[in-house]
Design an enzyme around this catalytic site. Structure first.
Site, PDB file in Angstrom:
ATOM      1  N   TYR A  81       0.801  -1.232   0.000  1.00  0.00           N
ATOM      2  CA  TYR A  81       0.000   0.000   0.000  1.00  0.00           C
ATOM      3  C   TYR A  81       0.829   1.274   0.000  1.00  0.00           C
ATOM      4  O   TYR A  81       0.294   2.377  -0.037  1.00  0.00           O
ATOM      5  CB  TYR A  81      -0.977   0.009   1.174  1.00  0.00           C
ATOM      6  CG  TYR A  81      -0.378  -0.171   2.553  1.00  0.00           C
ATOM      7  CD1 TYR A  81       0.212   0.890   3.220  1.00  0.00           C
ATOM      8  CD2 TYR A  81      -0.433  -1.405   3.195  1.00  0.00           C
ATOM      9  CE1 TYR A  81       0.743   0.732   4.492  1.00  0.00           C
ATOM     10  CE2 TYR A  81       0.095  -1.574   4.463  1.00  0.00           C
ATOM     11  CZ  TYR A  81       0.686  -0.506   5.105  1.00  0.00           C
ATOM     12  OH  TYR A  81       1.211  -0.676   6.354  1.00  0.00           O
ATOM     13  N   HIS A 114      -7.674  -2.737   1.444  1.00  0.00           N
ATOM     14  CA  HIS A 114      -6.883  -2.839   2.678  1.00  0.00           C
ATOM     15  C   HIS A 114      -7.650  -3.474   3.818  1.00  0.00           C
ATOM     16  O   HIS A 114      -7.165  -4.369   4.512  1.00  0.00           O
ATOM     17  CB  HIS A 114      -6.367  -1.462   3.111  1.00  0.00           C
ATOM     18  CG  HIS A 114      -5.559  -1.494   4.373  1.00  0.00           C
ATOM     19  ND1 HIS A 114      -6.124  -1.425   5.626  1.00  0.00           N
ATOM     20  CD2 HIS A 114      -4.233  -1.628   4.573  1.00  0.00           C
ATOM     21  CE1 HIS A 114      -5.167  -1.493   6.547  1.00  0.00           C
ATOM     22  NE2 HIS A 114      -4.009  -1.613   5.927  1.00  0.00           N
ATOM     23  N   HIS A 159      -5.945 -12.377   9.003  1.00  0.00           N
ATOM     24  CA  HIS A 159      -6.198 -12.343  10.455  1.00  0.00           C
ATOM     25  C   HIS A 159      -7.538 -13.008  10.800  1.00  0.00           C
ATOM     26  O   HIS A 159      -7.544 -14.064  11.395  1.00  0.00           O
ATOM     27  CB  HIS A 159      -6.116 -10.933  11.058  1.00  0.00           C
ATOM     28  CG  HIS A 159      -4.863 -10.203  10.707  1.00  0.00           C
ATOM     29  ND1 HIS A 159      -3.622 -10.708  11.020  1.00  0.00           N
ATOM     30  CD2 HIS A 159      -4.649  -9.035  10.041  1.00  0.00           C
ATOM     31  CE1 HIS A 159      -2.697  -9.868  10.574  1.00  0.00           C
ATOM     32  NE2 HIS A 159      -3.293  -8.851   9.975  1.00  0.00           N
ATOM     33  N   ASP A 189       3.762 -10.886   7.814  1.00  0.00           N
ATOM     34  CA  ASP A 189       3.130  -9.597   8.057  1.00  0.00           C
ATOM     35  C   ASP A 189       4.132  -8.488   8.398  1.00  0.00           C
ATOM     36  O   ASP A 189       4.746  -7.922   7.505  1.00  0.00           O
ATOM     37  CB  ASP A 189       2.060  -9.796   9.151  1.00  0.00           C
ATOM     38  CG  ASP A 189       1.114  -8.614   9.305  1.00  0.00           C
ATOM     39  OD1 ASP A 189       1.387  -7.549   8.734  1.00  0.00           O
ATOM     40  OD2 ASP A 189       0.092  -8.743   9.998  1.00  0.00           O
TER      41      ASP A 189
HETATM   42  C1  NGQ Z   1      -0.890  -2.703   7.930  1.00  0.00           C
HETATM   43  N1  NGQ Z   1      -0.817  -4.175   9.792  1.00  0.00           N
HETATM   44  O1  NGQ Z   1      -1.581  -2.431   6.946  1.00  0.00           O
HETATM   45  O2  NGQ Z   1       0.328  -2.649   7.900  1.00  0.00           O
HETATM   46  C2  NGQ Z   1      -1.586  -3.139   9.187  1.00  0.00           C
HETATM   47  C3  NGQ Z   1      -1.759  -2.005  10.144  1.00  0.00           C
HETATM   48  C4  NGQ Z   1      -4.013  -1.010   9.700  1.00  0.00           C
HETATM   49  C5  NGQ Z   1      -1.439  -5.159  10.426  1.00  0.00           C
HETATM   50  N2  NGQ Z   1      -2.723  -5.171  10.376  1.00  0.00           N
HETATM   51  C6  NGQ Z   1      -2.527  -0.852   9.624  1.00  0.00           C
HETATM   52  N3  NGQ Z   1      -0.811  -6.085  11.063  1.00  0.00           N
HETATM   53  O3  NGQ Z   1      -4.528  -2.108   9.788  1.00  0.00           O
HETATM   54  O4  NGQ Z   1      -4.665   0.012   9.676  1.00  0.00           O
HETATM   55 ZN    ZN Z   2      -1.109  -6.768   7.201  1.00  0.00          ZN
END
Ligand code: NGQ
Ligand code: ZN
Length: 462
Positions: A127, A213, A279, A330
């Site tokens: 992203y 996302h 998850h 991750d």
């Molecule tokens: C991420 N990471 O996109 O990197 C996410 C955190 C979010 C994890 N979920 C950011 N482990 O979910 O807003």
């Molecule tokens: Zn992630």
């Protein structure tokens, strides 16, 4: 045309362990033939005899490569209520400083490490698309191409999942400052997908998918527009999404629509075997059963879920329902598939105060975990992986027969020992697409990759 012949005294094939196995690999890196009980001790001419038991390479279905540079740097207590959300603020601060060459250098180091630990393919949930001020680079797919270049340098297979990230919370809330680099509307992300597909065209080591996302970062309208668009480009493209990782997300989703995130997704979107729900930590039992029946893969990331204080997946219910699952590293606090699989089972044991929780049809729990993650990981990455059979990629690991954990063992008990006692890395050699990338524990690009990573780390800490 046969490019390479390998001979293994023991190998894990789709139907189980076999002896005296001759693998033939074609010039494009696909397995073209597998012959078990290959005659005699001296196999067909030109075959290379490998040094130990052979198993398929593991798929890592969820990675944010840039986070490798901050792994271990977020472990200082700052607030009494440190959480996933305070970690995320810190992560945004790192994000703000990275430029495309650093993104490539960090990813190259990570991918070398993943290979050495036994992963042969990654799902890169990408992203970080734009410049720090949020402006698109001259090539909108600039950073995605950096990740493809890193995978090529390391020799790792990659399923690149450009991420649709449009909003800062449920109901189309505006993005925060720290999220500017992620921002795309459906049209923008589809342009990135198309450019990456063109860049990867004809490369059997690469697949391009799409990742909304999370339900926090899209609206129902932008989600369906992006899905329609990607289906027009590639009707089988893998689709990944983060879902129900934190209880706060569940609460906000309930407040927004009256349903929980996994229930909303399964009810409103045609979730099927193309999907990977990353998850899926916080589900009610009806959601767990419905997710298993959907055919989608649950993308479990045990070390990151532990590190971020997410919670524990309901393994027993999902296993009983026959759900597909795989593992991802991750945030890269661990680069080892062994550690992910072990922690997955240990979390269940600690919660339930039982042993051998994630059991399959065969008695070996380590073997069940290893096989399950191979199958689900291959499905989630949308590439012919995880099985050493004709038509699949020749991605394989040679385990070190001298490592104490494995000595005297063969078959499934060897996989049990690998998962539960493989503390010294037992991966000796690694081939991807039939080509050796790791030999005797060393990757040919490791010194160069480490130098690039060290520079990026220094620049970030300055
Ligand atoms: C991420 N990471 O996109 O990197 C996410 C955190 C979010 C994890 N979920 C950011 N482990 O979910 O807003
Ligand atoms: Zn992630």
């Amino acid at each position: 045309m046969i490019f390479h012949r390998l001979f293994a005294e023991q190998a894990l094939l789709p139907d189980g362990w076999a002896r005296n196995v001759l693998f033939e690999v074609d010039a494009d890196g696909f397995v073209s033939a597998v012959t078990a009980d290959s005659p005699g001790q001296s196999p067909g001419e030109g075959a290379e005899r490998v040094a130990g038991p052979v198993v398929p390479g593991m798929a890592n279905l969820h990675s944010h490569a840039f986070q490798r540079v901050m792994a271990g740097l977020a472990e200082q207590a700052a607030h009494p209520d440190d959480s996933f959300w305070t970690w995320r603020e810190l992560m945004y601060r790192f994000v703000g400083r990275l430029d495309p060459p650093q993104i490539e250098a960090i990813a190259t180091q990570l991918y070398v490490e993943l290979l050495k630990a036994g992963y042969t393919a990654v799902g890169e949930f990408h992203y970080l698309h734009h410049a720090p001020d949020g402006a698109a680079y001259a090539d909108r797919a600039e950073t995605g191409k950096r990740l493809l270049a890193a995978a090529r340098t390391a020799g790792l297979g990659i399923t690149l999942l450009p991420v649709l990230y449009g909003y800062g919370g449920f109901g189309g809330q505006p993005l925060g400052e720290g999220q500017r680099r992620f921002r795309n509307d459906p049209e923008g992300i589809l342009e990135i997908v198309a450019r990456l597909q063109a860049a990867a065209s004809g490369d059997p080591q690469v697949r391009i998918g799409l990742a909304p996302h999370s339900l926090r970062a899209v609206t129902p309208g932008s989600l369906s527009e992006a899905l329609e668009g990607v289906n027009a480009l590639d009707p089988a493209a893998p689709l990944h999404i983060h879902v129900a990782e934190q209880t706060k997300e569940v609460e906000e989703c309930l407040a927004w629509c009256g349903r929980r995130p996994v229930a909303w997704l399964l009810g409103e979107v045609a979730v099927d075997s193309r999907w990977c729900l990353v998850h899926a930590t916080h589900m009610e039992s009806s959601e767990t059963g419905a997710l298993a029946r959907s055919g989608a893969v649950a993308g479990l990331c045990p070390t990151t879920e532990a590190n971020l204080g997410d919670g524990l997946f309901d393994g027993p219910r999902f296993w009983t329902a026959g759900g597909a699952w795989g593992i991802g590293s991750d945030s890269h606090v661990s680069q080892s598939p062994i550690e992910e699989l072990r922690l997955l089972e240990y979390g269940q044991r600690l919660r339930d105060r039982r042993r051998n929780v994630l059991r399959g049809t065969a008695p070996g729990v380590g073997a069940e975990l290893f096989r399950g993650a191979l199958a689900g990981g291959a499905q989630a990455l949308g590439r012919p992986l995880g099985r050493l059979a004709p038509g699949s990629r020749a991605d394989l690991l040679v385990l070190d027969p001298e490592t104490p954990a494995l000595i005297g063992l063969e078959g499934d008990p060897l996989l049990d020992a690998l998962v539960f006692a493989g503390n010294v890395n037992p991966v000796r050699d690694v081939a991807v697409g039939g080509r050796w990338v790791v030999r005797q524990g060393r990757h040919t690009a490791e010194a160069q990759a480490l130098r690039g990573f060290a520079e990026a780390r220094r620049a970030l800490l300055a």
